[in-house]
Design an enzyme around this catalytic site. Structure first.
Site, PDB file in Angstrom:
ATOM      1  N   LYS A  82      42.899  51.913  32.340  1.00  0.00           N
ATOM      2  CA  LYS A  82      42.241  51.574  33.587  1.00  0.00           C
ATOM      3  C   LYS A  82      43.176  50.733  34.423  1.00  0.00           C
ATOM      4  O   LYS A  82      43.942  49.931  33.892  1.00  0.00           O
ATOM      5  CB  LYS A  82      40.999  50.745  33.258  1.00  0.00           C
ATOM      6  N   GLN A  83      43.152  50.930  35.715  1.00  0.00           N
ATOM      7  CA  GLN A  83      43.868  50.009  36.581  1.00  0.00           C
ATOM      8  C   GLN A  83      42.853  49.134  37.283  1.00  0.00           C
ATOM      9  O   GLN A  83      42.044  49.604  38.084  1.00  0.00           O
ATOM     10  CB  GLN A  83      44.726  50.768  37.592  1.00  0.00           C
ATOM     11  N   GLY A  84      42.853  47.855  36.931  1.00  0.00           N
ATOM     12  CA  GLY A  84      41.907  46.932  37.545  1.00  0.00           C
ATOM     13  C   GLY A  84      42.488  46.324  38.802  1.00  0.00           C
ATOM     14  O   GLY A  84      43.492  46.792  39.330  1.00  0.00           O
ATOM     15  N   ALA A  85      41.840  45.260  39.275  1.00  0.00           N
ATOM     16  CA  ALA A  85      42.273  44.638  40.508  1.00  0.00           C
ATOM     17  C   ALA A  85      43.626  43.947  40.344  1.00  0.00           C
ATOM     18  O   ALA A  85      44.422  43.922  41.267  1.00  0.00           O
ATOM     19  CB  ALA A  85      41.231  43.640  40.997  1.00  0.00           C
ATOM     20  N   GLU A  86      43.881  43.382  39.169  1.00  0.00           N
ATOM     21  CA  GLU A  86      45.149  42.678  39.056  1.00  0.00           C
ATOM     22  C   GLU A  86      45.931  43.002  37.796  1.00  0.00           C
ATOM     23  O   GLU A  86      46.992  42.436  37.581  1.00  0.00           O
ATOM     24  CB  GLU A  86      44.933  41.177  39.148  1.00  0.00           C
ATOM     25  N   ALA A  87      45.399  43.877  36.994  1.00  0.00           N
ATOM     26  CA  ALA A  87      46.128  44.217  35.778  1.00  0.00           C
ATOM     27  C   ALA A  87      45.902  45.677  35.432  1.00  0.00           C
ATOM     28  O   ALA A  87      44.894  46.270  35.810  1.00  0.00           O
ATOM     29  CB  ALA A  87      45.672  43.334  34.625  1.00  0.00           C
TER      30      ALA A  87
ATOM     31  N   LYS B 120      46.889  44.097  28.303  1.00  0.00           N
ATOM     32  CA  LYS B 120      46.582  43.779  29.694  1.00  0.00           C
ATOM     33  C   LYS B 120      47.872  43.353  30.348  1.00  0.00           C
ATOM     34  O   LYS B 120      48.444  42.336  29.992  1.00  0.00           O
ATOM     35  CB  LYS B 120      45.550  42.661  29.727  1.00  0.00           C
TER      36      LYS B 120
ATOM     37  N   ASP C  29      34.853  34.028  36.078  1.00  0.00           N
ATOM     38  CA  ASP C  29      34.494  35.330  36.650  1.00  0.00           C
ATOM     39  C   ASP C  29      33.357  35.942  35.836  1.00  0.00           C
ATOM     40  O   ASP C  29      33.466  37.066  35.347  1.00  0.00           O
ATOM     41  CB  ASP C  29      35.723  36.239  36.662  1.00  0.00           C
TER      42      ASP C  29
END
Lengths: 236, 219
Positions: free
Chosen positions: A8-13, A28, A132
């Site tokens: 998965k490509q998240g918001a920052e990693a 990560k 978060d």
């Protein structure tokens, strides 16, 4: 070992899965954000990796379930940790339970709310600020010895809560940060699960009854931040 | 209004002005606030910083910071305060207030404007990106007075390009004209069946974004 699969490509990693020392592992890897100043970017990245590792190990010693930490690699901005091949996010659990389980929705969600409230309280007693708290950053995994079939995933009694994504976490004893942490959770829960307006209150009740230590101060901080948000004039 | 001008379909909205800083997304008949400032608005932070530096108010403090920042070169690390999808700015301001005398020995006012913009805008982009990931959206709409800032638009553009998302912005004619926005919202409400006698209408300045029941969208 290095056979990485992008998960998965998240918001920052970017999240990769692989097999590390024979265990299913999640990597990560934080990537450079070119929109921000390089100095700011590298200091944010280093600081967050440190805090993430620190908070995970602190949760462990406090008896809060998180992924096991395997390795921290600052050169490549990576953290290696345990990968739960069998899990569901609390967000999806709530949605599924509502969809497929109309009759005992409420008792399921009440139990879940109690577990969440107590877990967050345990973190705060140990001065761990998650930073978060959302229903996507909590996983449910089958308890040891529970067989995995379709109905497993609809009954909270079969499942354990695991806290994940400590990317914004830090260690702080102040009541203000704890109040804000609860506020972040409230905002996430009420905006994502707006069909259950009572869910956050249930979580907060469990949070309150688990321990009274410093509770008044934390709750008054929460109310303070809530008021700042809600009373803010919407002019300009 | 923003959707009408830009033809964006269902964007994450970053609303940044002197009075407000909010991340907004539409869900079930309301524009819901996913993140916002927990103390002062970003525009307010910029204005007050301009006052500390004694920058001119003409045409606006924010504009003057933007122009000065273009000449800034040396970056100063400032407090960076993101909590989930919320942000706060007063820590940065008090840091600047406390240290201004010393800072000006090492940094020019332009450097400080530059550092301030880089820091607060990075915070805004970060929470926008987090909201996009959270809601699975690939559109951003930038609105409000601070939305006119070219550096903010540029940073948002870079973030969107890296995600394969699309950035929509309105120009200053629409960004800051509240009258047009209210009129347009009124027309949408009228078209979806809201009726009211003129003598019954009132003014509420403090309407929050999520107080309004959106009758004109059926998604």
């Amino acid at each position: 070992m290095e056979e990485l699969k992008m998960l998965k490509q998240g918001a920052e990693a970017k999240l990769f899965t692989c097999n590390y020392l024979g265990k299913p592992t999640l990597i990560k890897e934080r990537f450079v954000k070119t929109y921000r100043h390089p100095d700011l970017d590298s200091s944010i990245t280093t600081e967050r990796i440190k805090n993430e590792a620190r908070c995970i190990s602190r949760c462990k010693s406090a008896g809060i379930k998180t992924p096991n930490l395997y390795l921290v690699d600052f050169d490549r901005s990576r953290i290696y940790m345990e990968y739960f091949t069998n899990s569901i996010t609390v967000k999806d659990f709530i949605i599924n339970v509502v969809k497929k389980h109309a009759s005992d929705n409420f008792s399921q969600l009440n139990v879940l709310a109690k577990i969440i409230g107590e877990t967050v309280r345990k973190m705060h007693i140990n001065d761990i600020i998650h930073g978060d708290l959302t229903s996507s950053n909590m996983l449910l995994i089958p308890k040891v010895g529970i067989l995995d079939n379709d109905s497993t995933w609809l009954n909270i009694a079969n499942l354990d809560l695991v806290m994940i994504d400590f990317g914004l976490s830090f260690i702080d004893g102040s009541t203000e940060d704890k109040g804000v942490d609860l506020y972040v959770l409230e905002r996430a829960i009420t905006s994502t699960h707006n069909d259950f307006p009572d869910l956050f209150n249930k979580i907060l009740e469990a949070y309150k009854s688990y321990s009274k230590d410093n509770l008044k101060e934390i709750i008054s901080q929460l109310e303070d931040v809530q008021a700042r948000g809600r009373k803010r004039t919407m002019v300009g | 209004m923003g959707r009408l001008i830009t033809k964006a379909n269902n964007p994450i909205v970053l609303y940044v002005s002197g009075g407000n800083t909010q991340i907004i997304a539409y869900s079930r008949q309301r524009y819901r606030i996913f993140g916002e400032t927990i103390d002062i608005a970003v525009g307010n932070c910029l204005d007050r910083f301009a006052r500390i530096l004694k920058l001119s108010n003409d045409p606006s403090p924010g504009y003057n910071i933007e122009q000065a920042a273009k000449k800034g070169k040396k970056y100063l690390r400032l407090p960076y305060c993101v909590k989930g999808m919320d942000v706060n700015f007063s820590g940065i301001l008090s840091y600047m207030e406390d240290k201004m005398e010393d800072l000006l020995k090492e940094y020019t006012p332009e450097d400080l404007c530059y550092s301030l913009q880089e820091t607060v805008f990075a915070m805004l982009i970060e929470i926008t990106e987090r909201a996009m990931a959270h809601c699975g959206s690939d559109e951003v709409l930038l609105v409000g007075g601070v939305g006119c800032n070219e550096r903010l638009q540029k940073m948002m553009g870079i973030m969107c390009a890296e995600r394969g998302s699309k950035l929509y912005a309105t120009d200053e004619r629409f960004c800051i004209d509240n009258g047009v926005m209210i009129a347009h919202a009124g027309m949408l409400a009228y078209k979806s069946g809201t009726r009211m006698d003129f003598k019954d209408t009132t003014i509420t300045q403090r309407y929050r974004t999520d107080d309004v029941l959106v009758t004109w969208r059926d998604d």
